[in-house]
Design an enzyme around this catalytic site. Sequence first.
Site, PDB file in Angstrom:
ATOM      1  N   GLY A  53       0.808  -1.217   0.000  1.00  0.00           N
ATOM      2  CA  GLY A  53       0.000   0.000   0.000  1.00  0.00           C
ATOM      3  C   GLY A  53       0.843   1.270   0.000  1.00  0.00           C
ATOM      4  O   GLY A  53       0.541   2.243  -0.704  1.00  0.00           O
ATOM      5  N   THR A  54       1.908   1.271   0.779  1.00  0.00           N
ATOM      6  CA  THR A  54       2.747   2.463   0.875  1.00  0.00           C
ATOM      7  C   THR A  54       3.366   2.797  -0.479  1.00  0.00           C
ATOM      8  O   THR A  54       3.345   3.955  -0.924  1.00  0.00           O
ATOM      9  CB  THR A  54       3.852   2.241   1.932  1.00  0.00           C
ATOM     10  OG1 THR A  54       3.228   1.955   3.186  1.00  0.00           O
ATOM     11  CG2 THR A  54       4.747   3.460   2.067  1.00  0.00           C
ATOM     12  N   ASN A  77      -8.484   4.003   8.079  1.00  0.00           N
ATOM     13  CA  ASN A  77      -7.894   2.879   8.808  1.00  0.00           C
ATOM     14  C   ASN A  77      -8.129   2.960  10.311  1.00  0.00           C
ATOM     15  O   ASN A  77      -8.148   1.943  10.991  1.00  0.00           O
ATOM     16  CB  ASN A  77      -6.401   2.763   8.509  1.00  0.00           C
ATOM     17  CG  ASN A  77      -5.690   4.094   8.572  1.00  0.00           C
ATOM     18  OD1 ASN A  77      -6.021   5.022   7.828  1.00  0.00           O
ATOM     19  ND2 ASN A  77      -4.733   4.213   9.457  1.00  0.00           N
ATOM     20  N   SER A  97      -3.481  -3.221  -0.837  1.00  0.00           N
ATOM     21  CA  SER A  97      -2.373  -3.937  -0.220  1.00  0.00           C
ATOM     22  C   SER A  97      -2.809  -5.351   0.141  1.00  0.00           C
ATOM     23  O   SER A  97      -3.873  -5.542   0.739  1.00  0.00           O
ATOM     24  CB  SER A  97      -1.935  -3.187   1.041  1.00  0.00           C
ATOM     25  OG  SER A  97      -1.008  -3.973   1.762  1.00  0.00           O
ATOM     26  N   HIS A 135      -1.754  -7.666   2.387  1.00  0.00           N
ATOM     27  CA  HIS A 135      -1.861  -8.176   3.766  1.00  0.00           C
ATOM     28  C   HIS A 135      -3.040  -7.614   4.540  1.00  0.00           C
ATOM     29  O   HIS A 135      -3.323  -8.059   5.654  1.00  0.00           O
ATOM     30  CB  HIS A 135      -0.546  -7.969   4.525  1.00  0.00           C
ATOM     31  CG  HIS A 135      -0.258  -6.567   4.954  1.00  0.00           C
ATOM     32  ND1 HIS A 135      -0.471  -6.143   6.242  1.00  0.00           N
ATOM     33  CD2 HIS A 135       0.234  -5.494   4.289  1.00  0.00           C
ATOM     34  CE1 HIS A 135      -0.098  -4.863   6.356  1.00  0.00           C
ATOM     35  NE2 HIS A 135       0.327  -4.450   5.178  1.00  0.00           N
ATOM     36  N   THR A 151      12.295  -7.496 -10.878  1.00  0.00           N
ATOM     37  CA  THR A 151      11.740  -8.842 -11.045  1.00  0.00           C
ATOM     38  C   THR A 151      10.511  -9.017 -10.161  1.00  0.00           C
ATOM     39  O   THR A 151      10.551  -8.707  -8.969  1.00  0.00           O
ATOM     40  CB  THR A 151      12.812  -9.891 -10.693  1.00  0.00           C
ATOM     41  OG1 THR A 151      13.899  -9.716 -11.592  1.00  0.00           O
ATOM     42  CG2 THR A 151      12.268 -11.304 -10.811  1.00  0.00           C
ATOM     43  N   CYS A 160       1.200   2.345  12.303  1.00  0.00           N
ATOM     44  CA  CYS A 160       2.367   3.094  11.824  1.00  0.00           C
ATOM     45  C   CYS A 160       2.683   4.266  12.721  1.00  0.00           C
ATOM     46  O   CYS A 160       3.770   4.805  12.686  1.00  0.00           O
ATOM     47  CB  CYS A 160       2.125   3.599  10.415  1.00  0.00           C
ATOM     48  SG  CYS A 160       1.435   2.337   9.375  1.00  0.00           S
TER      49      CYS A 160
HETATM   50  C1  LIG Z   1      -1.927  -0.363   5.878  1.00  0.00           C
HETATM   51  C2  LIG Z   1      -2.276   0.835   5.104  1.00  0.00           C
HETATM   52  C3  LIG Z   1      -1.388   1.370   4.160  1.00  0.00           C
HETATM   53  C4  LIG Z   1       0.001   0.819   3.959  1.00  0.00           C
HETATM   54  O1  LIG Z   1      -0.008  -0.433   3.326  1.00  0.00           O
HETATM   55  P1  LIG Z   1       1.311  -1.359   3.446  1.00  0.00           P
HETATM   56  O2  LIG Z   1       1.033  -2.480   2.488  1.00  0.00           O
HETATM   57  O3  LIG Z   1       1.381  -1.813   4.857  1.00  0.00           O
HETATM   58  O4  LIG Z   1       2.461  -0.534   3.021  1.00  0.00           O
HETATM   59  C5  LIG Z   1      -1.790   2.468   3.442  1.00  0.00           C
HETATM   60  N1  LIG Z   1      -2.999   3.013   3.618  1.00  0.00           N
HETATM   61  C6  LIG Z   1      -3.891   2.532   4.505  1.00  0.00           C
HETATM   62  C7  LIG Z   1      -5.224   3.188   4.638  1.00  0.00           C
HETATM   63  C8  LIG Z   1      -3.559   1.433   5.280  1.00  0.00           C
HETATM   64  O5  LIG Z   1      -4.440   0.974   6.172  1.00  0.00           O
END
Ligand SMILES: *Cc1c(COP(=O)(O)O)cnc(C)c1O
Length: 387
Positions: free
Chosen positions: A72-73, A152, A200, A202, A238, A326
């Site tokens: 996501g980041t 989040n 993302s 996970h 890759t 975070c």
């Molecule tokens: C967890 C999260 C991210 C970051 O995603 P990662 O895969 O952990 O880098 C970004 N935005 C929101 C809203 C999130 O909850």
Amino acid sequence: MKRVYLDHNATTPTHPDVVRAMQPYYEEIFGNASSVHRFGREARKAVEEARKNLASLLGAKRADEIIFTSGGTESDNFAIKGVARALRDKGNHIITSSVEHLAVHNTCKFLEKNGYSVTYIPVDKYGIIDLEAFKKSITDETILVTIMYANNETGTVEPLAEITKIAKERGVYLHTDAVQAVGKIDVNVEELGVDLLSLSGHKFCGPKGVGALYVRRGTKIAPMQIGGHHERNRRAGTENVPAIVGIGKAAELAGKNMAREAARIRDLRDRLQEGIEKSIKEVRLNGHPARRLPNTCNISFEYLEGESIILNLDMEGVAVSTGSACTSGSLEPSHVLISMGVSPQTAQGSIRFSLGRVNTKEDIDYLLKILPPIIERLRKMSPLYKE
Ligand SMILES: *Cc1c(COP(=O)(O)O)cnc(C)c1O
């Protein structure tokens, strides 16, 4: 000891079917997806299958609108910096909200230091962005609007289709961080009208370290990483084939199970929320009561520090968090809650409960049994509390 995981907005356990789907891609089907031989072709086939699964989950017209990233980041960085660079000659103004995840917020701050100007749109007490202020903030210099789909920390769902409509009327690209929405509520890029969308793995039972950016066909965006010709010259490197297979499987499972799971989880979440409101005095819900993710419930416990609640629950085997994983470790109250007008003191005492696939009614009942005495004990020790 019983262990209960109520922190699914931080990360989710990987679905066993996802782990099973990934496993062969470490040992037998280990080829480089760019290689011409059979090993490579098998890996390529798996990557393209996963791309189709994601496109289908998002209702995207074409699979090649999906670019795989490391999460996501990276997707947020890619979207925002990529458009900012591609459209630098057109303008230098970016619009975002005051409640974004740090992956968006700090990327905007970075651009501010590098010659761009950024407007942070305020939100109401539920965390919903002020549409009038948003409308007024668009100028001829505006090149990108980046506003999250679901928050989040509170689970509040933004009126994204309306936001997109306003942006499109002014010919401005719309990016959304939909990391928390994907897999929990319906996310359809055609219905929403978005140009770019981050997700993302996970956060919806896929593996960590893999994500994707949806980029509507024709959208101008500078590449994230320079190197080989991977991901149609947008993101060199890759491909992480096992992880991509995993996120593809997670997308397939989310598509199949979401409606049923969301209803089940919403019932558990409501049981949790009502249970707390019934058994503990002076609590308040943060976030919109209805326009909210089905799995999330953010509650402030007056007179207390969230950190001490977390530690006490942890000793009883229950995992929750104060807002965002975070930002934990920093003593600042949540910028999301502060933007919603919550007092710093009340914000400090907030806990995010986020449910997921593994939770049962027994989990919730266990929490409801152990939480009230913890709160009572902590309040007795709090200098702020007067009975
Ligand atoms: C967890 C999260 C991210 C970051 O995603 P990662 O895969 O952990 O880098 C970004 N935005 C929101 C809203 C999130 O909850």
